[in-house]
Design a protein around this motif. Structure first.
Motif, PDB file in Angstrom:
ATOM      1  N   ALA A 146       0.421  -1.102   0.121  1.00 49.63           N
ATOM      2  CA  ALA A 146      -0.150   0.239  -0.161  1.00 49.63           C
ATOM      3  C   ALA A 146       0.885   1.215  -0.090  1.00 49.63           C
ATOM      4  O   ALA A 146       0.615   2.362  -0.530  1.00 49.63           O
ATOM      5  CB  ALA A 146      -0.937  -0.005   1.731  1.00 49.63           C
ATOM      6  N   ILE A 147       1.674   1.594   0.917  1.00 46.29           N
ATOM      7  CA  ILE A 147       2.671   2.731   0.675  1.00 46.29           C
ATOM      8  C   ILE A 147       3.558   2.899  -0.020  1.00 46.29           C
ATOM      9  O   ILE A 147       3.367   3.669  -1.318  1.00 46.29           O
ATOM     10  CB  ILE A 147       3.724   2.609   1.900  1.00 46.29           C
ATOM     11  CG1 ILE A 147       2.648   2.238   3.431  1.00 46.29           C
ATOM     12  CG2 ILE A 147       4.849   3.332   1.569  1.00 46.29           C
ATOM     13  CD1 ILE A 147       3.791   2.289   4.253  1.00 46.29           C
ATOM     14  N   LEU A 148       3.410   1.279  -1.208  1.00 43.56           N
ATOM     15  CA  LEU A 148       4.645   2.356  -2.728  1.00 43.56           C
ATOM     16  C   LEU A 148       3.962   1.957  -3.488  1.00 43.56           C
ATOM     17  O   LEU A 148       3.692   3.289  -4.053  1.00 43.56           O
ATOM     18  CB  LEU A 148       4.705   0.369  -2.880  1.00 43.56           C
ATOM     19  CG  LEU A 148       5.681   0.026  -3.834  1.00 43.56           C
ATOM     20  CD1 LEU A 148       7.155   0.721  -3.852  1.00 43.56           C
ATOM     21  CD2 LEU A 148       6.012  -0.887  -4.521  1.00 43.56           C
ATOM     22  N   LEU A 149       2.564   2.020  -3.346  1.00 40.67           N
ATOM     23  CA  LEU A 149       1.842   2.119  -4.648  1.00 40.67           C
ATOM     24  C   LEU A 149       0.762   3.579  -4.400  1.00 40.67           C
ATOM     25  O   LEU A 149       1.447   4.165  -5.652  1.00 40.67           O
ATOM     26  CB  LEU A 149       0.275   1.199  -4.708  1.00 40.67           C
ATOM     27  CG  LEU A 149       0.369  -0.013  -5.304  1.00 40.67           C
ATOM     28  CD1 LEU A 149      -0.555  -1.198  -5.049  1.00 40.67           C
ATOM     29  CD2 LEU A 149       1.066   0.345  -6.155  1.00 40.67           C
ATOM     30  N   ILE A 150       1.422   3.979  -2.780  1.00 38.75           N
ATOM     31  CA  ILE A 150       0.607   5.247  -3.541  1.00 38.75           C
ATOM     32  C   ILE A 150       1.893   6.083  -3.497  1.00 38.75           C
ATOM     33  O   ILE A 150       1.618   7.330  -3.717  1.00 38.75           O
ATOM     34  CB  ILE A 150       0.370   5.747  -1.669  1.00 38.75           C
ATOM     35  CG1 ILE A 150      -1.381   5.015  -1.252  1.00 38.75           C
ATOM     36  CG2 ILE A 150      -0.478   7.237  -0.518  1.00 38.75           C
ATOM     37  CD1 ILE A 150      -1.553   4.907   0.332  1.00 38.75           C
ATOM     38  N   SER A 151       3.422   5.755  -3.120  1.00 39.49           N
ATOM     39  CA  SER A 151       4.149   6.882  -3.397  1.00 39.49           C
ATOM     40  C   SER A 151       4.332   6.675  -4.835  1.00 39.49           C
ATOM     41  O   SER A 151       5.012   7.541  -5.433  1.00 39.49           O
ATOM     42  CB  SER A 151       5.737   5.641  -2.851  1.00 39.49           C
ATOM     43  OG  SER A 151       5.484   5.580  -1.350  1.00 39.49           O
ATOM     44  N   LEU A 152       3.809   6.149  -5.524  1.00 41.59           N
ATOM     45  CA  LEU A 152       4.616   5.829  -7.479  1.00 41.59           C
ATOM     46  C   LEU A 152       3.214   6.276  -7.912  1.00 41.59           C
ATOM     47  O   LEU A 152       3.936   7.480  -8.624  1.00 41.59           O
ATOM     48  CB  LEU A 152       3.854   4.412  -7.785  1.00 41.59           C
ATOM     49  CG  LEU A 152       5.225   3.234  -7.375  1.00 41.59           C
ATOM     50  CD1 LEU A 152       4.600   1.657  -7.894  1.00 41.59           C
ATOM     51  CD2 LEU A 152       6.155   3.669  -7.836  1.00 41.59           C
TER      52      LEU A 152
END
Length: 334
Positions: free
Chosen positions: A14-20
């Motif tokens: 979730a953190i990775l996708l929001i960061s992208l």
């Protein structure tokens, strides 16, 4: 969320996708299965005040994993709309929904998997029961159960019995059905035969139904075909069957559920199952759980059943992912 909090793999995703950002996130999400997308979306809604150092650590871990791979294997699959609206808000989610739903090769049947269960039920309401059975058998068991909950009692019974009798659907018949659905939705052609339905499919759908509907359906099936009712019952996995899951499996399940849900669920469990849960916890955790159970006052049966269904949903997901065996004692689950 502090730096000391240990993140789950889903929270990291979730953190990775929001960061992208939206565009790159959309490209990744359209290759994930519906259950994965839903779980990531739920994790997104729970993220709060994530330190920059934690974000950087997650991205770094991801890059280290990817650098060791020759390719990323991912399973293409279905629904996302409701989860993204909940996770990101309707306006922000719209861009992702449009890209994921309408820029990929989605057949008419696959489109149904992305729809709200009530919408699917409405779309099928005036179709022949055999068409209803094929479409509902094509859905995931939890979505299929939700769709059937919007049917009346007589139609629900007929469709489930037809699902139990289904086997392999011939390519031409599947293509005709797909073409019919594509006249209402967007997508591409399906040309391969599929094995749909069967007694196991009917049992899986029953597992996700409200207890009152489940009992009503089982009684109706038993009145029509006692042998079929017995076969379906044998394949259904109910809360009491957790007693047959091995200790490692119980420990994996316990890591995925909240204490509140566990307390409610165990209020309706027999002593032997409670003891199995206790022995697979640390001594301190087991003592606290016993205290919580003792302190918990009377609860509604519906609340207990809802908590048990929640835990069973987690157990089935873990079984589908190959993390546990629901049969216990090393029995292979298919």
């Amino acid at each position: 969320m502090t730096d000391e909090t240990e993140l789950t793999d889903i929270q990291k995703a979730a953190i990775l996708l929001i960061s992208l950002g939206e565009s790159d996130a959309a490209e990744i999400l359209k290759h994930l299965g519906p259950k994965e997308v839903q779980r990531i979306g739920e994790a997104m809604t729970q993220l709060d005040n994530v330190p920059q150092s934690r974000v950087e650590a997650v991205v770094s871990d991801f890059m280290n994993v990817v650098s060791d791979q020759t390719g990323i294997g991912i399973n293409n699959d279905r629904y996302i709309r409701a989860m993204l609206n909940q996770a990101l808000g309707e306006e922000k989610a719209k861009t992702l929904i449009d890209r994921i739903l309408f820029s990929t090769n989605t057949s008419g049947l696959d489109t149904m998997r992305w729809m709200d269960p009530r919408q699917v039920a409405e779309a099928l309401r005036y179709e022949h029961p055999q068409i209803q059975a094929v479409v509902i058998a094509y859905l995931d068991a939890d979505q299929a159960a939700a769709v059937l909950s919007f049917f009346d009692e007589k139609a629900r019974l007929e469709v489930l019995m037809r699902i139990a009798a289904l086997d392999r659907i011939q390519p031409q018949a599947l293509q005709e059905l797909n073409d019919m659905l594509e006249s209402q939705f967007t997508g591409s052609k399906a040309s391969q035969s599929r094995t749909l339905g069967g007694i196991r499919s009917a049992a899986n759908i029953m597992n996700f139904m409200e207890s009152s509907l489940e009992a009503e359906l089982m009684e109706g099936i038993r009145d029509n075909d006692e042998s079929l009712a017995g076969e379906i019952a044998d394949l259904m996995f109910v809360f009491e069957n957790l007693a047959d899951v091995d200790d490692r499996g119980i420990q994996v399940i316990l890591r995925e559920i909240s204490t509140d849900s566990l307390v409610l669920a165990l209020k309706g469990a027999d002593t032997s199952l409670q003891e199995k849960i206790f022995k697979n916890m640390s001594k301190r955790a087991a003592e606290l759980l016993r205290d919580d159970l003792d302190a918990k006052g009377p609860v509604r049966v519906s609340e207990v059943e809802e908590a048990q269904k929640e835990i069973l949903t987690v157990a089935r997901r873990l079984a589908d992912e190959g993390e546990i065996l629901l049969g216990g004692s090393g029995e292979e689950m298919i």
